[in-house]
Design an enzyme around this catalytic site. Structure first.
Site, mmCIF file in Angstrom:
data_model
loop_
_atom_site.group_PDB
_atom_site.id
_atom_site.type_symbol
_atom_site.label_atom_id
_atom_site.label_comp_id
_atom_site.label_asym_id
_atom_site.label_seq_id
_atom_site.Cartn_x
_atom_site.Cartn_y
_atom_site.Cartn_z
ATOM 1 N N SER A 7 27.908 -9.869 38.394
ATOM 2 C CA SER A 7 28.015 -9.984 37.230
ATOM 3 C C SER A 7 28.549 -11.710 37.118
ATOM 4 O O SER A 7 29.467 -12.129 37.609
ATOM 5 C CB SER A 7 28.997 -9.138 37.154
ATOM 6 O OG SER A 7 29.802 -9.955 35.505
ATOM 7 N N HIS A 32 24.052 -9.552 35.945
ATOM 8 C CA HIS A 32 24.497 -8.194 35.247
ATOM 9 C C HIS A 32 25.628 -9.177 33.641
ATOM 10 O O HIS A 32 26.260 -9.834 34.267
ATOM 11 C CB HIS A 32 25.702 -7.604 36.111
ATOM 12 C CG HIS A 32 26.575 -6.277 35.155
ATOM 13 N ND1 HIS A 32 25.862 -5.012 35.445
ATOM 14 C CD2 HIS A 32 27.904 -6.358 34.717
ATOM 15 C CE1 HIS A 32 27.140 -4.256 34.660
ATOM 16 N NE2 HIS A 32 28.059 -5.365 34.375
ATOM 17 N N ASP A 34 27.974 -9.143 31.433
ATOM 18 C CA ASP A 34 28.873 -8.133 30.138
ATOM 19 C C ASP A 34 29.368 -8.754 29.273
ATOM 20 O O ASP A 34 30.108 -9.632 28.975
ATOM 21 C CB ASP A 34 30.606 -8.304 31.249
ATOM 22 C CG ASP A 34 30.426 -7.313 33.032
ATOM 23 O OD1 ASP A 34 30.107 -6.103 32.551
ATOM 24 O OD2 ASP A 34 30.850 -7.859 33.726
ATOM 25 N N MET A 36 31.672 -8.146 25.793
ATOM 26 C CA MET A 36 33.066 -7.641 25.336
ATOM 27 C C MET A 36 33.103 -8.005 24.204
ATOM 28 O O MET A 36 33.267 -8.879 23.372
ATOM 29 C CB MET A 36 33.776 -7.867 26.477
ATOM 30 C CG MET A 36 33.726 -7.638 27.620
ATOM 31 S SD MET A 36 35.199 -7.783 28.942
ATOM 32 C CE MET A 36 34.524 -7.470 30.716
ATOM 33 N N HIS A 65 25.433 -5.291 30.109
ATOM 34 C CA HIS A 65 26.227 -4.275 29.934
ATOM 35 C C HIS A 65 27.734 -4.118 28.837
ATOM 36 O O HIS A 65 27.740 -5.037 28.407
ATOM 37 C CB HIS A 65 27.491 -3.624 30.862
ATOM 38 C CG HIS A 65 28.284 -3.137 31.111
ATOM 39 N ND1 HIS A 65 29.634 -3.444 31.738
ATOM 40 C CD2 HIS A 65 28.791 -1.794 30.530
ATOM 41 C CE1 HIS A 65 30.161 -2.310 31.929
ATOM 42 N NE2 HIS A 65 30.062 -1.488 30.779
ATOM 43 N N MET A 67 30.155 -3.026 26.466
ATOM 44 C CA MET A 67 31.526 -2.412 26.102
ATOM 45 C C MET A 67 31.806 -3.336 25.028
ATOM 46 O O MET A 67 32.592 -4.084 24.324
ATOM 47 C CB MET A 67 32.629 -3.695 27.124
ATOM 48 C CG MET A 67 31.934 -3.213 28.913
ATOM 49 S SD MET A 67 33.068 -4.024 30.374
ATOM 50 C CE MET A 67 31.319 -4.933 29.806
ATOM 51 N N MET A 136 32.110 3.518 36.177
ATOM 52 C CA MET A 136 33.569 1.993 36.463
ATOM 53 C C MET A 136 34.172 2.294 37.751
ATOM 54 O O MET A 136 34.981 3.461 37.047
ATOM 55 C CB MET A 136 33.695 2.154 34.904
ATOM 56 C CG MET A 136 32.899 1.488 33.588
ATOM 57 S SD MET A 136 31.962 -0.175 34.146
ATOM 58 C CE MET A 136 33.522 -1.280 34.321
ATOM 59 N N PHE A 142 38.418 -6.765 32.571
ATOM 60 C CA PHE A 142 38.659 -8.254 33.635
ATOM 61 C C PHE A 142 37.612 -7.608 34.491
ATOM 62 O O PHE A 142 37.430 -6.785 34.856
ATOM 63 C CB PHE A 142 40.109 -8.018 33.041
ATOM 64 C CG PHE A 142 40.754 -8.093 32.085
ATOM 65 C CD1 PHE A 142 41.228 -8.630 31.316
ATOM 66 C CD2 PHE A 142 41.203 -6.846 31.852
ATOM 67 C CE1 PHE A 142 41.733 -9.438 30.162
ATOM 68 C CE2 PHE A 142 41.842 -6.917 30.043
ATOM 69 C CZ PHE A 142 42.052 -8.101 29.671
ATOM 70 N N GLY A 143 37.876 -8.602 35.049
ATOM 71 C CA GLY A 143 37.193 -8.783 36.620
ATOM 72 C C GLY A 143 38.775 -8.990 37.246
ATOM 73 O O GLY A 143 39.512 -9.348 36.459
ATOM 74 N N ASP A 174 30.442 -0.688 39.511
ATOM 75 C CA ASP A 174 30.681 -2.023 38.304
ATOM 76 C C ASP A 174 32.228 -1.718 38.562
ATOM 77 O O ASP A 174 32.549 -0.890 38.155
ATOM 78 C CB ASP A 174 30.477 -1.728 37.205
ATOM 79 C CG ASP A 174 30.843 -3.034 36.338
ATOM 80 O OD1 ASP A 174 31.077 -4.004 36.930
ATOM 81 O OD2 ASP A 174 30.493 -3.601 35.177
ATOM 82 N N GLY A 196 31.342 -9.051 40.968
ATOM 83 C CA GLY A 196 31.459 -10.441 39.860
ATOM 84 C C GLY A 196 32.295 -11.255 40.350
ATOM 85 O O GLY A 196 31.924 -12.564 41.205
HETATM 86 C C1 DX5 Z 1 34.572 -5.207 34.036
HETATM 87 C C2 DX5 Z 1 32.706 -5.587 34.502
HETATM 88 C C3 DX5 Z 1 32.273 -6.147 35.408
HETATM 89 C C4 DX5 Z 1 33.046 -7.045 35.884
HETATM 90 C C5 DX5 Z 1 33.120 -6.013 37.354
HETATM 91 O O1 DX5 Z 1 35.175 -4.204 33.037
HETATM 92 O O2 DX5 Z 1 32.078 -4.602 33.319
HETATM 93 O O3 DX5 Z 1 30.991 -5.907 35.030
HETATM 94 O O4 DX5 Z 1 32.645 -7.727 35.688
HETATM 95 O O5 DX5 Z 1 34.127 -8.233 38.109
HETATM 96 P P1 DX5 Z 1 34.561 -7.668 39.511
HETATM 97 O O6 DX5 Z 1 33.467 -7.572 40.578
HETATM 98 O O7 DX5 Z 1 35.285 -9.280 39.619
HETATM 99 O O8 DX5 Z 1 35.725 -6.460 39.496
HETATM 100 ZN ZN ZN Z 2 29.828 -4.965 33.952
#
Ligand code: DX5
Ligand code: ZN
Length: 217
Positions: A7, A32, A34, A36, A65, A67, A136, A142-143, A174, A196
């Site tokens: 990601s 990937h 993301d 948002m 993806h 969101m 999920m 957030f990562g 994810d 990510g």
């Molecule tokens: C979270 C995202 C993920 C995120 C994962 O809302 O959808 O794709 O980037 O990050 P990590 O791998 O750091 O949990």
């Molecule tokens: Zn994602």
């Protein structure tokens, strides 16, 4: 054989194309992305222009993806020639069946994501239409969050339903994926692992991707 979808949420946005080249070099399966909107989730990332700007900068297919609220108004922005999957959230779509058809009508594979509190049963009547279900394993936004282990039960439930009904959809996970838990996640029946921070925090990103591949293949 499971594939890794790093990601770019955790990538250095000031040199996105270079960062994506590094995951490609390591043997990632997808990039990937993301998206948002600051409404469905508390964070804002990027929109269609950034996704479109990556076309031709890598050979990797895009795994988008969304969101976002009202994704049906924005789907076309993400339907680039390199977009293989567009995934929307079950929780954001009162007319989920229609949104899935909208994605497929653009020639893109359709995925639906489930938040940690959303049961698999909510997809019962669209499962046969889906190319992917995204589980999920953190609350989206957030990562770098901690993996929620119950996601593994959801993966197993989906894998069982898939085989009972003879359906072709892929299963993706994810959130909170690391070198430490990747083996168990792949063994539960996951086809695509999103990671990510575990990828982009590495000092040697291609070698981190190779480490993941050695574990999940
Ligand atoms: C979270 C995202 C993920 C995120 C994962 O809302 O959808 O794709 O980037 O990050 P990590 O791998 O750091 O949990
Ligand atoms: Zn994602």
């Amino acid at each position: 054989m499971a594939k890794l979808a790093p990601s770019i949420l955790s990538a250095d946005f000031s040199k996105l194309a270079e960062q994506v080249a590094l995951i490609e070099q390591g043997g990632a399966g997808y990039v990937h992305m993301d998206v948002m909107d600051g409404a469905f989730v508390p964070n804002i990332t990027f929109g269609g222009l950034v996704v479109q700007s990556m076309v031709g900068k890598t050979k990797l297919p895009f795994d988008v993806h969304l969101m976002i609220e009202r994704p049906e108004l924005r789907i076309h922005d993400f339907a680039t020639p390199q977009t293989e999957f567009i995934t929307v959230h079950q929780e954001a779509c009162p007319h989920l069946h229609r949104v899935i058809q909208q994605i497929k009508d653009l020639g893109i594979k359709a995925g639906v994501a489930l938040n940690p509190a959303t049961p698999v049963e909510t997809l019962d009547w669209v499962l046969a239409d889906l190319d992917m279900v995204l589980v999920m394993s953190v609350n989206p936004g957030f990562g770098g969050q901690k993996f929620i282990p119950a996601a593994l039960d959801k993966i197993r439930q989906l894998a069982q339903l898939r085989s009972e009904r003879g359906l072709p959809f892929l299963i993706e996970i994810d959130g909170g994926v690391s070198l430490g838990n990747a083996k168990g996640i792949a063994a539960a029946g996951t086809d695509l692992l999103v990671a990510g921070s575990a990828v982009f925090s590495a000092s040697d990103i291609p070698s981190r991707v190779r480490d993941f591949n050695n574990i999940i293949r």
